[in-house]
Design a protein around this motif. Structure first.
Motif, short mmCIF file in Angstrom:
data_model
loop_
_atom_site.label_atom_id
_atom_site.label_comp_id
_atom_site.label_asym_id
_atom_site.label_seq_id
_atom_site.Cartn_x
_atom_site.Cartn_y
_atom_site.Cartn_z
N ILE A 284 6.15 -9.68 97.22
CA ILE A 284 5.65 -11.05 97.37
C ILE A 284 5.91 -11.90 96.15
N GLY A 285 6.19 -11.29 95.02
CA GLY A 285 6.46 -12.07 93.82
C GLY A 285 6.61 -11.16 92.63
N SER A 286 6.75 -11.76 91.48
CA SER A 286 6.90 -11.03 90.23
C SER A 286 5.65 -11.28 89.39
N LEU A 287 4.99 -10.21 88.98
CA LEU A 287 3.75 -10.30 88.22
C LEU A 287 4.04 -10.21 86.73
N ASP A 288 3.40 -11.06 85.97
CA ASP A 288 3.52 -10.99 84.52
C ASP A 288 2.14 -11.26 83.92
N CYS A 289 1.78 -10.51 82.92
CA CYS A 289 0.51 -10.68 82.22
C CYS A 289 0.79 -10.69 80.73
N MET A 290 0.02 -11.47 80.02
CA MET A 290 0.15 -11.45 78.56
C MET A 290 -1.20 -11.78 77.93
N HIS A 291 -1.46 -11.18 76.79
CA HIS A 291 -2.64 -11.49 75.99
C HIS A 291 -2.20 -12.36 74.83
N TRP A 292 -2.89 -13.45 74.63
CA TRP A 292 -2.62 -14.30 73.48
C TRP A 292 -3.82 -14.22 72.56
N ASP A 293 -3.57 -13.91 71.29
CA ASP A 293 -4.65 -14.00 70.31
C ASP A 293 -5.05 -15.45 70.18
N TRP A 294 -6.33 -15.71 70.26
CA TRP A 294 -6.84 -17.08 70.18
C TRP A 294 -7.41 -17.27 68.79
N LYS A 295 -6.52 -17.59 67.86
CA LYS A 295 -6.86 -17.70 66.45
C LYS A 295 -8.00 -18.69 66.20
N ASN A 296 -7.99 -19.82 66.88
CA ASN A 296 -8.97 -20.87 66.63
C ASN A 296 -10.01 -20.97 67.75
N CYS A 297 -10.36 -19.83 68.33
CA CYS A 297 -11.37 -19.81 69.39
C CYS A 297 -12.70 -20.32 68.83
N PRO A 298 -13.35 -21.26 69.51
CA PRO A 298 -14.65 -21.73 69.03
C PRO A 298 -15.63 -20.57 68.89
N THR A 299 -16.42 -20.59 67.86
CA THR A 299 -17.35 -19.50 67.54
C THR A 299 -18.23 -19.14 68.73
N GLY A 300 -18.75 -20.12 69.43
CA GLY A 300 -19.63 -19.87 70.55
C GLY A 300 -18.96 -19.19 71.73
N TRP A 301 -17.66 -19.21 71.80
CA TRP A 301 -16.91 -18.61 72.91
C TRP A 301 -16.39 -17.21 72.59
N GLN A 302 -16.43 -16.80 71.32
CA GLN A 302 -15.73 -15.58 70.90
C GLN A 302 -16.20 -14.33 71.62
N VAL A 303 -17.49 -14.20 71.90
CA VAL A 303 -17.98 -13.01 72.59
C VAL A 303 -17.38 -12.91 73.99
N GLY A 304 -17.26 -14.02 74.68
CA GLY A 304 -16.73 -14.01 76.04
C GLY A 304 -15.23 -13.82 76.12
N PHE A 305 -14.53 -13.97 75.02
CA PHE A 305 -13.07 -13.86 75.03
C PHE A 305 -12.57 -12.70 74.18
N ASN A 306 -13.44 -11.71 73.87
CA ASN A 306 -13.00 -10.56 73.09
C ASN A 306 -12.03 -9.73 73.89
N GLY A 307 -10.91 -9.40 73.27
CA GLY A 307 -9.90 -8.59 73.91
C GLY A 307 -9.96 -7.16 73.43
N ARG A 308 -8.94 -6.40 73.75
CA ARG A 308 -8.88 -4.99 73.34
C ARG A 308 -8.90 -4.84 71.83
N SER A 309 -8.36 -5.82 71.14
CA SER A 309 -8.27 -5.74 69.68
C SER A 309 -9.55 -6.22 69.00
N ARG A 310 -10.59 -6.51 69.80
CA ARG A 310 -11.86 -7.03 69.29
C ARG A 310 -11.72 -8.40 68.65
N LYS A 311 -10.61 -9.07 68.96
CA LYS A 311 -10.39 -10.44 68.53
C LYS A 311 -10.40 -11.30 69.78
N PRO A 312 -10.72 -12.58 69.66
CA PRO A 312 -10.68 -13.44 70.85
C PRO A 312 -9.25 -13.55 71.39
#
Length: 135
Positions: A95-123
């Motif tokens: 049905i299509g071609s799937l692609d996924c990527m994780h982007w480090d969010w260097k300037n993630c607002p402090t209040g959002w960081q818990v909700g955007f923690n990735g495998r690397s424990r960084k937003p």
């Protein structure tokens, strides 16, 4: 986070963050982001602001865009069309071609960081896309 806080920081004409800050954080210009929001809102009713059971306005489009679901799932007609097109190009059953990527969010607002923690424990922000043959 409240709608007013989000709008004041990023989207109002005299927002806290400049156009350049916005582009650095979201990897696109503000007007492009706004156009995408409007287009998604037209395709998926989830992104329309509605009244809750108490008669108050629910989450805004800007608040909802950070949820896990972005676009509607394909219906059976969509799937049949995608499968036919893939078969025409030599890829039966696809049905299509799937692609996924994780982007480090260097300037993630402090209040959002818990909700955007990735495998690397960084937003991080995860982008998932399925593209059909013509997209």
């Amino acid at each position: 986070m409240s709608h007013a806080y989000l709008m004041n920081n990023y989207f109002n004409p005299n927002s806290v963050y400049t156009e350049e800050d916005f582009r650095r954080r979201f990897r696109m210009r503000r007007h492009v982001f706004e156009r995408l929001l409007r287009d998604v809102q037209q395709v998926n009713p989830y992104f329309r602001q509605k009244l809750d059971r108490a008669g108050r306005l629910g989450f805004s489009l800007h608040q909802k865009v950070h949820k896990e679901e972005y676009l509607r799932e394909p219906n059976q007609e969509d799937l049949n069309w995608l499968i036919r097109k893939a078969e025409d190009h030599g890829f039966p059953g696809m049905i299509g071609s799937l692609d996924c990527m994780h982007w480090d969010w260097k300037n993630c607002p402090t209040g959002w960081q818990v909700g955007f923690n990735g495998r690397s424990r960084k937003p991080t922000v995860m982008l998932e896309a399925i593209a059909s043959y013509d997209t």
